[in-house]
Scaffold this motif. Structure first.
Motif, PDB file in Angstrom:
ATOM      1  N   ALA A  99       0.816  -1.199   0.000  1.00  0.00           N
ATOM      2  CA  ALA A  99       0.000   0.000   0.000  1.00  0.00           C
ATOM      3  C   ALA A  99       0.853   1.253   0.000  1.00  0.00           C
ATOM      4  O   ALA A  99       1.910   1.288   0.618  1.00  0.00           O
ATOM      5  N   PHE A 100       0.406   2.219  -0.682  1.00  0.00           N
ATOM      6  CA  PHE A 100       1.042   3.535  -0.733  1.00  0.00           C
ATOM      7  C   PHE A 100       2.426   3.541  -1.382  1.00  0.00           C
ATOM      8  O   PHE A 100       3.047   4.585  -1.449  1.00  0.00           O
TER       9      PHE A 100
ATOM     10  N   ALA B  51       2.434   5.630  -4.527  1.00  0.00           N
ATOM     11  CA  ALA B  51       2.229   7.019  -4.120  1.00  0.00           C
ATOM     12  C   ALA B  51       3.472   7.565  -3.425  1.00  0.00           C
ATOM     13  O   ALA B  51       3.876   8.719  -3.636  1.00  0.00           O
ATOM     14  N   LEU B  52       4.074   6.711  -2.647  1.00  0.00           N
ATOM     15  CA  LEU B  52       5.293   7.097  -1.918  1.00  0.00           C
ATOM     16  C   LEU B  52       6.431   7.439  -2.885  1.00  0.00           C
ATOM     17  O   LEU B  52       7.107   8.463  -2.735  1.00  0.00           O
TER      18      LEU B  52
ATOM     19  N   ASP C 146       5.720  10.654  -4.689  1.00  0.00           N
ATOM     20  CA  ASP C 146       5.883  11.768  -3.755  1.00  0.00           C
ATOM     21  C   ASP C 146       7.370  12.099  -3.575  1.00  0.00           C
ATOM     22  O   ASP C 146       7.778  13.265  -3.621  1.00  0.00           O
TER      23      ASP C 146
END
Lengths: 570, 330
Positions: A105-106, A109-110, A113
């Motif tokens: 998860a993430f 996105a991580l 970012d």
């Protein structure tokens, strides 16, 4: 959604640059520390140095530090953490770097970012090149090292007397440098010097360096120059002896050649007859001698044959006494004739040999004698001999370097032209060797004279020449003779002796104090006078011989040294 | 699997609830945020402050904003455990029936919890940790989400029973409710003495809360950040490797592993609130005091020197920060 790669390369390059900058500063700190220590050692005259050496040392350490700094390993994780910290990225890069292979998860996105975050950061902003404490420390140490070095090498903190002494030592250093350069540092000298000369040259260079630094006491300078001077004198003596031997050898070879020319074992009469003869006459005579030898041989054979027949007849017992008497008489006559012919044959052989020898030897010797170079060399050799004997007497050679060089060149040329006959070659080689010795003698002589004239210390007489006071002031001018300003303080055991001489106006015995070195504090010689007396008296004697002492003082000098020698013996 | 959209939704929901609660609570932003963090992190909240600072109002407002079941227990010294958990009563068919106590709610306000005796206080232990209650040998699960929000007056007051360490450790965070500022106080007085009563509406559901909790758990944390969290925990211990001088001097007991869990989870919520997808050290530092202040037990020297847990934690943070250097010392 795909995960973008984190590009940390620009940061890595920047970190290397910054580390190199920091490493250079650390290296400079070490280098400056080394320089400071070196400067202290230089100040204390333990290890000498120069500005350039200090600079090179500092630079080397700085470069080494920069290289080490730049080459240190940088792990990507550490780099990410560092960038996070410096750029305030809230551990985005660290987490993204660590989870670059994860797909939880993430994670996408991580990564996005982190990528966006790093795109907004400039490497030079977070890793600025700035002065740090190491730069400050290195600069401070450099200043300290420079100050120490300057204190040791500048006359700012010295008294007037010390300044004067330093200037004097520096001057002496220049003299030693000149003497060393002239005698031991020319390409020719470097090629020809033997081990002993090289050692002497090294010592002179060391002395020059120390004198130029002017960080030694005048006593020490005098002591060292005296030692070098003595060594130079020893070398000179050795060279002189060698040269004389070489000359003698050359002379022997020359004599042998001349002997060959005068036909060796030929009778004086024959020699006298042959000497004025021309070459063609001698050839003719040789032919005739050969013919004559054949004739003699033939006659001898006939006579011997006849003698053998007579001897055979005489062996017959049936001969009458008359016949025997006749045969005996004939035998005697034959024997006489044979012996005469044999003598003639021997003389003929001698003549032939003489004629042959003469022709070879004379051919060579005549060639040599007629050569203008040889004539010149003969003159130079005579000069050389004079030079050697003069050096032995006065301690100073008369031949100039130019002349020696000229002789050598001419000899080499001649040797090239006349190299066939072995004797001639040996002769020329001997002469060359003599010249080499003469040169060595000259070098050592110059070194000895140059060095011995260095320190103008009390009791030390510097002859005119390199580094010495001018001829006008030397010895004749009392203002230039160093005197003790205050009584010397003796630290060791001293012995009082008595000498005679004209040290003062009043005649008669005078007390003196002999002090064993190094026992003196103050401007006084630290060398026992007895150890330097022989060399100085010799120098004085040579100066007298060379007429280098003003006439009005010659007697005074002679008497002074005579009295010292007498006292020393006593 | 959580994605960027989930994080955005989390933030939006969190903001909605916070804004709704803030309609009733004047000021106290940090307290409100920390309470919501406790909610999102599935942790219980201990609010400590003087009476009348809005602790009960905060909890009530929260339950209204989340449209969750809410019960309030006013702890008193004569309260029994059964008053909290419930009890078996003889029913009409002469059968014992379990009558649920006030703990069977989504949000339980344990008001002035330190006024109850330790026996009663400990009745909350199982409920808080196991999310279940056992009465008469029978276990009753509590409905999720279950959030205990306890308030207590400062322990120095008369007639109070300090919470035992074991129970304190069950609280995710302990929040110190400060006095309102003058402006805030003016607003409080204006609101409460006037005719206008602020009506709160429900802005999030039970499922929203559960989803928020699931999202929080998906936030990644780097190993070196986790190390940092553990260093903070270890530094609170009075002895052992990595302990801080302050803890060595003033702590009787350091933080338990629950402290580390609370720290990291609170950090995760804060990371999401900051719009990040990773926990940072700043998140941990921000959560340090709420998560650990009730987990360290100070010794007599600390009390004698007037040192509070927050002061010790400040020193612990500084101590760990000095050891947490730039790995590339350029």
């Amino acid at each position: 959604m795909s995960k973008p790669e984190l590009n940390l390369k620009p940061f890595e390059h920047r970190v290397r640059l910054v580390r190199s900058w920091r490493g250079a500063a650390i290296g400079a700190c070490i280098g400056a520390s080394v320089c400071a220590v070196w400067a202290v050692l230089d100040w204390k005259s333990i290890v000498y140095t120069q500005w350039t050496w200090l600079g090179v040392s500092l630079l080397s350490w700085t470069v080494l530090g920069a290289i080490v700094g730049a080459s240190r390993k940088i792990s990507p994780d550490q780099l990410a953490m560092s960038v996070d910290r410096r750029a305030g990225l809230e551990d985005r890069l660290t987490t993204a770097q660590e989870r670059s292979d994860a797909h939880d998860a993430f994670d996408v996105a991580l990564q996005n970012d982190a990528h966006d975050a790093i795109a907004r950061v400039q490497a030079k902003t977070i890793y600025p090149i700035r002065l740090n404490r190491f730069h400050g420390i290195s600069l401070t140490l450099c200043v300290i090292a420079a100050a120490i070095f300057m204190m040791g090498n500048s006359p700012v903190i010295l008294s007037e007397e010390q300044k004067k002494a330093r200037q004097e030592l520096k001057k002496q250093g220049q003299v030693v440098e000149r003497v060393t350069k002239e005698n031991f540092e020319s390409p020719e000298a470097l090629k020809e010097m033997n081990a002993a000369e090289k050692r002497l040259a090294d010592q002179m260079r060391e002395l020059r360096k120390d004198l130029e630094k002017a960080r030694m006491s005048p006593e020490e300078a005098m002591q060292r120059s005296n030692e070098i001077s003595q060594k130079a004198e020893q070398l000179m003596q050795q060279s002189q002896n060698a040269m004389q031997q070489d000359m003698a050898q050359a002379q022997t070879i020359q004599d042998q050649m001349e002997k060959a020319d005068s036909m060796g074992d030929m009778s004086p009469t024959l020699s006298a007859q042959l000497t004025p003869m021309s070459k063609s006459d001698k050839a003719k005579m040789l032919n005739e001698a050969k013919k004559q030898a054949k004739q003699i041989q033939k006659e001898l054979e006939q006579l011997r044959k006849r003698l053998a027949e007579i001897l055979k007849k005489l062996a017959n017992p049936n001969l009458s006494s008359k016949e025997r008497e006749l045969l005996e008489a004939e035998k005697k006559e034959l024997e006489k004739s044979i012996s005469e012919l044999e003598a003639k044959q021997k003389e003929n052989e001698s003549l032939q040999k003489a004629l042959q020898l003469s022709q070879e030897a004379r051919d060579v010797f005549k060639k040599l004698a007629n050569d203008p170079l040889f004539k010149k060399i003969a003159n130079l050799m005579r000069k050389l001999e004079r030079d050697a004997s003069s050096a032995s007497k006065s301690g100073k050679g008369k031949l100039t370097d130019e002349e020696r060089k000229q002789i050598k060149e001419q000899l080499e040329k001649l040797a090239q032209e006349l190299k066939d006959p072995a004797k001639m070659k040996a002769y020329l080689e001997a002469m060359l060797k003599a010249l080499e010795d003469a040169k060595r003698l000259g070098r050592c002589n110059n070194a000895m004279l140059g060095i011995s004239g260095l320190p103008s210390m009390p009791g030390m007489l510097a002859p005119p020449g390199a580094g010495a006071p001018s001829e006008d002031t030397w010895m004749g001018d009392n203002h230039h003779v160093y005197k003790l300003d205050k009584p010397a303080e003796s630290k060791g055991k001293t012995t009082t002796s008595v000498i005679s001489g004209d040290v003062r106006e009043a005649n008669g015995p005078q007390p003196y104090v002999e002090i064993k070195a190094p026992t003196v504090v103050g401007n006084r010689s630290s060398v026992p006078y007895s150890s330097v007396l022989p060399s100085y008296s010799k120098k004085a004697e040579s100066a007298l011989n060379r007429q280098e002492i003003p006439k009005q003082h010659q007697k005074r000098v002679k008497e002074y040294f005579d009295s010292l020698t007498g006292a020393g013996k006593g | 699997m959580a994605e960027q959209a989930d994080a955005t939704w989390f933030n939006e929901t969190f903001d909605r609830v916070r804004n709704e609660v803030q309609k009733a609570i004047v000021g106290q932003h940090e307290i409100v945020e920390s309470t919501l963090i406790g909610l999102a992190a599935n942790g219980h909240v201990l609010l400590e402050g003087m009476p009348g600072l809005g602790k009960t109002l905060l909890v009530r407002s929260l339950s209204k904003a989340l449209s969750l079941d809410f019960s309030r227990i006013q702890f008193t010294p004569d309260m029994m455990p059964a008053d909290v958990t419930g009890t078996n009563v003889l029913g009409e068919g002469r059968i014992f029936e379990f009558r649920r106590g006030p703990v069977f709610s989504h949000i339980v306000l344990a008001d002035e919890i330190n006024r109850a005796t330790p026996k009663t206080q400990s009745a909350m232990l199982e409920a808080m940790q196991e999310r279940s209650v056992t009465v008469g040998g029978k276990r009753y699960d509590l409905a999720e989400p279950f959030l205990v929000m306890a308030t207590q007056n400062p322990v120095e007051q008369e007639g109070t029973y300090p919470l035992p360490e074991a129970q304190l450790d069950r609280f995710f965070v302990k929040l110190i409710v400060p006095y309102p500022t003058k402006d805030e106080l003016r607003e409080v007085v204006t609101r409460t003495t006037g005719s206008l009563d602020q009506e709160l509406s429900s802005v999030a559901t039970r499922d929203d809360v559960l989803r928020m909790r699931a999202i929080v758990r998906d936030v990644p944390i780097a190993s070196q950040v986790l190390d940092y969290a553990l260093s903070l925990i270890v530094a609170t211990h009075p002895d052992g490797e990595g302990t801080s001088p302050a803890a060595r001097r003033y702590c009787r007991y350091g933080s338990s592993p629950r402290g580390a869990q609370a720290l990291v989870t609170a950090g995760k919520v804060r990371a999401l609130l900051a719009g990040r997808f990773n926990v940072s050290k700043d998140d941990l530092r921000a959560s340090l005091k709420p998560a650990l202040r009730h987990r360290i037990l100070l010794n007599f020297e600390a009390e004698a020197d007037g040192i509070t847990a927050d002061q010790v934690l400040d020193q612990v943070r500084e101590f760990v920060a000095t050891r947490d250097r730039d790995p590339i010392t350029a």
